[in-house]
Design a protein around this motif. Sequence first.
Motif, PDB file in Angstrom:
ATOM      1  N   TYR A  51       0.796  -1.228   0.000  1.00 41.20           N
ATOM      2  CA  TYR A  51       0.000   0.000   0.000  1.00 41.20           C
ATOM      3  C   TYR A  51       0.837   1.293   0.000  1.00 41.20           C
ATOM      4  CZ  TYR A  51      -3.083   3.687   1.761  1.00 41.20           C
ATOM      5  OH  TYR A  51      -3.752   4.875   1.934  1.00 41.20           O
ATOM      6  N   PRO A  52       1.876   1.407   0.847  1.00 43.38           N
ATOM      7  CA  PRO A  52       2.640   2.674   0.888  1.00 43.38           C
ATOM      8  C   PRO A  52       3.352   3.015  -0.416  1.00 43.38           C
ATOM      9  CG  PRO A  52       3.069   1.331   2.841  1.00 43.38           C
ATOM     10  CD  PRO A  52       2.359   0.454   1.868  1.00 43.38           C
ATOM     11  N   THR A  53       3.537   2.043  -1.295  1.00 41.00           N
ATOM     12  CA  THR A  53       4.295   2.285  -2.527  1.00 41.00           C
ATOM     13  C   THR A  53       3.410   2.587  -3.733  1.00 41.00           C
ATOM     14  OG1 THR A  53       4.279  -0.047  -3.248  1.00 41.00           O
ATOM     15  CG2 THR A  53       5.986   0.614  -1.680  1.00 41.00           C
ATOM     16  N   LEU A  54       2.091   2.558  -3.564  1.00 41.11           N
ATOM     17  CA  LEU A  54       1.175   2.669  -4.698  1.00 41.11           C
ATOM     18  C   LEU A  54       0.911   4.114  -5.098  1.00 41.11           C
ATOM     19  CD1 LEU A  54      -1.487   0.018  -3.587  1.00 41.11           C
ATOM     20  CD2 LEU A  54       0.411  -0.301  -5.183  1.00 41.11           C
ATOM     21  N   ASP A  55       0.526   4.288  -6.380  1.00 41.10           N
ATOM     22  CA  ASP A  55       0.089   5.617  -6.809  1.00 41.10           C
ATOM     23  C   ASP A  55      -1.282   5.899  -6.207  1.00 41.10           C
ATOM     24  OD1 ASP A  55      -1.990   4.484  -8.433  1.00 41.10           O
ATOM     25  OD2 ASP A  55      -0.570   4.184 -10.051  1.00 41.10           O
ATOM     26  N   LEU A  56      -1.752   7.138  -6.325  1.00 45.02           N
ATOM     27  CA  LEU A  56      -2.957   7.567  -5.616  1.00 45.02           C
ATOM     28  C   LEU A  56      -4.179   6.751  -5.990  1.00 45.02           C
ATOM     29  CD1 LEU A  56      -4.105   9.573  -3.594  1.00 45.02           C
ATOM     30  CD2 LEU A  56      -4.514  11.162  -5.486  1.00 45.02           C
ATOM     31  N   ASN A  57      -4.346   6.439  -7.265  1.00 43.50           N
ATOM     32  CA  ASN A  57      -5.508   5.685  -7.728  1.00 43.50           C
ATOM     33  C   ASN A  57      -5.573   4.308  -7.073  1.00 43.50           C
ATOM     34  OD1 ASN A  57      -7.645   4.577  -9.149  1.00 43.50           O
ATOM     35  ND2 ASN A  57      -6.448   4.214 -11.002  1.00 43.50           N
ATOM     36  N   LEU A  58      -4.494   3.527  -7.247  1.00 41.77           N
ATOM     37  CA  LEU A  58      -4.475   2.184  -6.675  1.00 41.77           C
ATOM     38  C   LEU A  58      -4.517   2.214  -5.152  1.00 41.77           C
ATOM     39  CD1 LEU A  58      -2.027   0.138  -8.932  1.00 41.77           C
ATOM     40  CD2 LEU A  58      -4.459  -0.284  -8.548  1.00 41.77           C
ATOM     41  N   ALA A  59      -3.857   3.207  -4.554  1.00 41.99           N
ATOM     42  CA  ALA A  59      -3.862   3.315  -3.097  1.00 41.99           C
ATOM     43  C   ALA A  59      -5.291   3.485  -2.571  1.00 41.99           C
ATOM     44  CB  ALA A  59      -2.991   4.486  -2.647  1.00 41.99           C
ATOM     45  N   LYS A  60      -6.086   4.298  -3.256  1.00 44.20           N
ATOM     46  CA  LYS A  60      -7.477   4.487  -2.838  1.00 44.20           C
ATOM     47  C   LYS A  60      -8.284   3.218  -3.018  1.00 44.20           C
ATOM     48  CE  LYS A  60      -8.052   9.479  -3.346  1.00 44.20           C
ATOM     49  NZ  LYS A  60      -8.882  10.565  -3.924  1.00 44.20           N
ATOM     50  N   GLU A  61      -8.048   2.509  -4.114  1.00 43.73           N
ATOM     51  CA  GLU A  61      -8.751   1.248  -4.348  1.00 43.73           C
ATOM     52  C   GLU A  61      -8.419   0.227  -3.260  1.00 43.73           C
ATOM     53  OE1 GLU A  61     -10.896   0.138  -6.507  1.00 43.73           O
ATOM     54  OE2 GLU A  61     -10.912   1.516  -8.202  1.00 43.73           O
ATOM     55  N   VAL A  62      -7.147   0.109  -2.933  1.00 42.89           N
ATOM     56  CA  VAL A  62      -6.710  -0.852  -1.916  1.00 42.89           C
ATOM     57  C   VAL A  62      -7.256  -0.470  -0.547  1.00 42.89           C
ATOM     58  CG1 VAL A  62      -4.698  -1.721  -0.663  1.00 42.89           C
ATOM     59  CG2 VAL A  62      -4.655  -1.602  -3.162  1.00 42.89           C
ATOM     60  N   ALA A  63      -7.165   0.800  -0.189  1.00 43.79           N
ATOM     61  CA  ALA A  63      -7.666   1.246   1.116  1.00 43.79           C
ATOM     62  C   ALA A  63      -9.165   0.996   1.228  1.00 43.79           C
ATOM     63  CB  ALA A  63      -7.354   2.728   1.308  1.00 43.79           C
ATOM     64  N   HIS A  64      -9.890   1.229   0.143  1.00 42.50           N
ATOM     65  CA  HIS A  64     -11.341   1.032   0.129  1.00 42.50           C
ATOM     66  C   HIS A  64     -11.694  -0.434   0.356  1.00 42.50           C
ATOM     67  CE1 HIS A  64     -15.348   2.521  -0.803  1.00 42.50           C
ATOM     68  NE2 HIS A  64     -15.539   1.505  -1.641  1.00 42.50           N
TER      69      HIS A  64
END
Length: 517
Positions: A193-206
């Motif tokens: 998660y800490p290494t992801l771009d904003l789009n994927l980071a939001k998808e993963v967090a969701h």
Amino acid sequence: MECNKQVQVVDDEQQVVSCHLKSASFDEIQQRRSANYKPNIWQYDFLQSLPSIYDGVEYKLRAESLKENVKDIFVEAKDQLAKLELIDIIRKLGLGDLFAEETHKALQTVVSSMKNNKNGEEEELYMTALRFKLLRLHGYDISQDVFNAVSITKCSDIKGLLELFEASYLAFEGETILDEAKAFSMEALRNVYPTLDLNLAKEVAHALELPMHWRVQWFDVKWRITMYETYNKNIDKRFLELAKLNFNTVQAILQKDLRTNRHWLNIGDWDMLGTQTANLKHINYINLFAFRWDSSKTLDLPECMKTCFQALYDITNEIASDIQELNGWQVQALLHMRKAWIGFCKALFVEAKWYNKGYSPSLEEYLSNALISSGAIVISIHTMLSVGSTDEKIINLLGKDEDLVYNISIITRLYNDLGTSMAEKERGDAPSSIHCYMREMNVSEKEAEEHIKSMINNTWKKINGQCLKNQSHNLLPCSFVKVTTNVARMVQCLYQFGLVMGSAFKTKRLETISFLF
């Protein structure tokens, strides 16, 4: 831990009257404690002020035009992955019901392709997990063994890990491959998660916050529209236009319902129904009212409680009358609703007695009563009648031990306890499932909470299996299964995000209200 699944309904007035306590202390009017619930925001003037332009003819015509465009896209989707991704987008945007026939045909071709491809070639995790998720969601009998052909632990593709994580929540009891897949994908997503771009980071967090299968789909539509609009520049704009139009149209219908159905606004402060903050004399009057269905039995209640139960009486009679008219007077709607409310009120009385006596039940005893006091059976009976079922055998079954309703009731109560346990403990209320387990097993609160979460997870597996079985054998109306299962999802959302009485009212409440306004 299993509890007694049999849910009995009072059939004899003497059983209600016998609930009177014999001690003189029962006749003393005790001061009711306050649960300190937040003020009701659903004011009549506010609801009447809600405007909407999306119930106009021009919007309906535009929606029909867009639907035809999207049907053409189904025809254009030739390969298996294109079909699956199209179905996935349609579902996430809340458009699944509009394209049920097209989705069914597309999935049939996917199943045919699977049967024809038996050479055992290794597939990409993303494709395998997405296909598994969609087929199982739509009631196809697909085995967890499909993941044996994929090197799961070697996968570093984020999209594949996300689909694997979502697919794992569709597991049945005993599916250890999916249990392992969940544990692996969850840890992998947290680590990356800490290494992801904003789009994927939001998808993963969701997804990690709450998996898609445990969310009320409609609550997720606005978030999905925003994500596709902001980050997916390649998405066909017709999808987004139709999704927005559909969302606004449904929202307009909900607003109209709120404006025109005024009775529920008159129910008043439902804090007054809290059995643990009421005295036993008042609760017993509630029992008598429910059994006799006579509003005069509430005369000795405080004025605020009279208002609540007069509204309940009026609403239930009106709903029953509407259902009778809809079904051609083939089913005794009011009788079934009364039975459900009698059982509910009896269960509340049990909890009130526990509180007043300072009694702490075992977890099994607690859940046996909580199955009814959770309110899920009341909701199920109303739902079954409202979707047009006239099968007396099925309706009677829901008041007893129908497995799906039983498990929805378990989840409703356990989510409630996880969300409100701290507030109820501070008020000195009767024990929750958490505190019952703590005392019974001599464990810490954290250990008890983990056990309750494990029970919820296992119960969802049972629900998954029951939903598939129902789709295969048509045991219950599909509309009923969908609505009832969404009760569990709704409760999860409300308590996890602090949107209910008894838990902290967070800003998430405003987000949920935005689905209506």
